[in-house]
Design a protein around this motif. Structure first.
Motif, short mmCIF file in Angstrom:
data_model
loop_
_atom_site.label_atom_id
_atom_site.label_comp_id
_atom_site.label_asym_id
_atom_site.label_seq_id
_atom_site.Cartn_x
_atom_site.Cartn_y
_atom_site.Cartn_z
N UNK A 149 0.96 -1.16 0.05
CA UNK A 149 0.03 0.04 -0.09
C UNK A 149 1.00 1.15 0.03
N UNK A 150 0.96 2.01 -0.99
CA UNK A 150 1.51 3.28 -1.22
C UNK A 150 1.32 4.35 -0.40
N UNK A 151 0.23 4.46 0.03
CA UNK A 151 -0.43 5.77 1.01
C UNK A 151 -0.41 5.25 2.48
N UNK A 152 0.27 4.14 2.95
CA UNK A 152 0.38 3.83 4.35
C UNK A 152 1.31 4.74 5.23
N UNK A 153 0.89 5.33 6.42
CA UNK A 153 1.51 5.99 6.99
C UNK A 153 2.13 5.47 8.26
N UNK A 154 3.19 5.89 8.62
CA UNK A 154 3.48 5.50 10.09
C UNK A 154 3.50 6.75 10.98
N UNK A 155 3.44 6.70 12.34
CA UNK A 155 3.49 7.83 13.14
C UNK A 155 4.46 7.62 14.21
N UNK A 156 5.06 8.75 14.40
CA UNK A 156 6.34 9.04 15.29
C UNK A 156 6.06 10.24 16.33
N UNK A 182 7.80 12.87 18.29
CA UNK A 182 8.91 13.62 18.79
C UNK A 182 8.50 14.86 19.73
N UNK A 183 9.27 15.07 20.85
CA UNK A 183 8.78 15.98 21.87
C UNK A 183 7.51 16.21 21.97
N UNK A 184 6.80 15.08 22.55
CA UNK A 184 5.21 14.73 22.74
C UNK A 184 4.48 15.20 21.64
N UNK A 185 4.84 15.40 20.52
CA UNK A 185 4.14 15.67 19.33
C UNK A 185 3.90 14.49 18.35
N UNK A 186 2.88 14.32 17.65
CA UNK A 186 2.99 12.92 16.69
C UNK A 186 2.89 13.91 15.23
N UNK A 187 4.02 13.07 14.45
CA UNK A 187 4.12 13.46 13.20
C UNK A 187 3.69 12.22 12.50
N UNK A 188 3.51 12.21 10.94
CA UNK A 188 3.21 11.27 10.23
C UNK A 188 4.33 11.16 9.10
N UNK A 189 4.69 9.74 8.73
CA UNK A 189 5.67 9.76 7.56
C UNK A 189 5.18 8.48 6.79
N UNK A 190 5.37 8.73 5.52
CA UNK A 190 5.06 7.37 4.55
C UNK A 190 5.93 5.97 5.22
N UNK A 211 7.41 4.09 3.54
CA UNK A 211 8.77 3.74 3.07
C UNK A 211 9.94 4.61 3.79
N UNK A 212 9.47 5.38 4.90
CA UNK A 212 10.60 6.02 5.70
C UNK A 212 11.37 4.90 6.47
N UNK A 213 10.67 3.99 6.75
CA UNK A 213 11.49 2.62 7.54
C UNK A 213 12.58 1.98 6.59
N UNK A 214 13.79 2.21 6.87
CA UNK A 214 14.89 1.76 6.21
C UNK A 214 15.71 0.70 7.18
#
Length: 182
Positions: A1-8, A10-18, A20-23
């Motif tokens: 799935x190309x639109x799947x996101x991960x959530x990280x 950082x400093x108590x704030x949630x950000x989304x990345x695709x 594919x950012x996991x390497x």
């Protein structure tokens, strides 16, 4: 799935990345933030903490590297205050992994770049050059409004340079905004 996101987080704030950012390198899994993903993170950061500003980002990839350009302004194209600009710049610059030293003609990697998530995962910076500008990006509605409202130039003088298909809509929208202000 190309639109799947991960959530990280950082400093108590949630950000989304695709996803594919996991390497994985050498058996170690990391989160790698490329120039495009860094742009997305900067937009998310600005939207969370500085929704009153207009933040435009663009990224580029070229031989031996990449870059991220960030433009920050008020909705009418003015500069943002220095404290807020420094916070946005600091967040954007986290994703730059080094700098070019003209004296030695070498690119030097920083000892500390990127970030660590709140649960201890390394988020690796992947941008060679980051430029953060306290002004609107040329070709935008905000750039036109800045010239007219903040610099005192005539609308017709400003938009004579907005002649291509991508900038004409900005000129038309700026005109509409200016007419509503009258």
């Amino acid at each position: 799935m190309k639109n799947e996101k991960i959530k990280i987080q950082i400093q108590n704030e949630i950000y989304e990345l695709p996803q594919k950012a996991i390497k994985t390198w050498g058996g170690k899994t990391r989160i790698y933030v490329s120039h495009a993903e860094a742009g997305s993170l900067v937009r998310q950061f600005a939207k969370k903490f500085f929704p009153q500003y207009v933040v435009k980002v663009s990224s580029d990839s070229f031989a031996n590297g990449n870059s991220l350009d960030v433009y920050v302004s008020t909705p009418t194209g003015g500069q943002v205050n220095e404290v807020d600009f420094k916070q946005i710049s600091s967040f954007a610059n986290m994703w730059e992994y080094g700098r070019f030293d003209g004296m030695t003609d070498c690119y030097e990697h920083y000892d500390n770049s990127g970030a660590t998530t709140d649960n201890g995962n390394e988020v690796e910076a992947g941008v060679k050059y980051v430029h953060v500008n306290n002004r609107p990006r040329f070709g935008t509605v905000e750039a036109i409004l800045n010239e007219v409202l903040n610099e005192g130039r005539m609308y017709s003088e400003v938009v004579k340079y907005y002649t291509d298909a991508s900038s004409r809509p900005a000129a038309a929208k700026a005109w509409d905004v200016l007419q509503k202000m009258v």
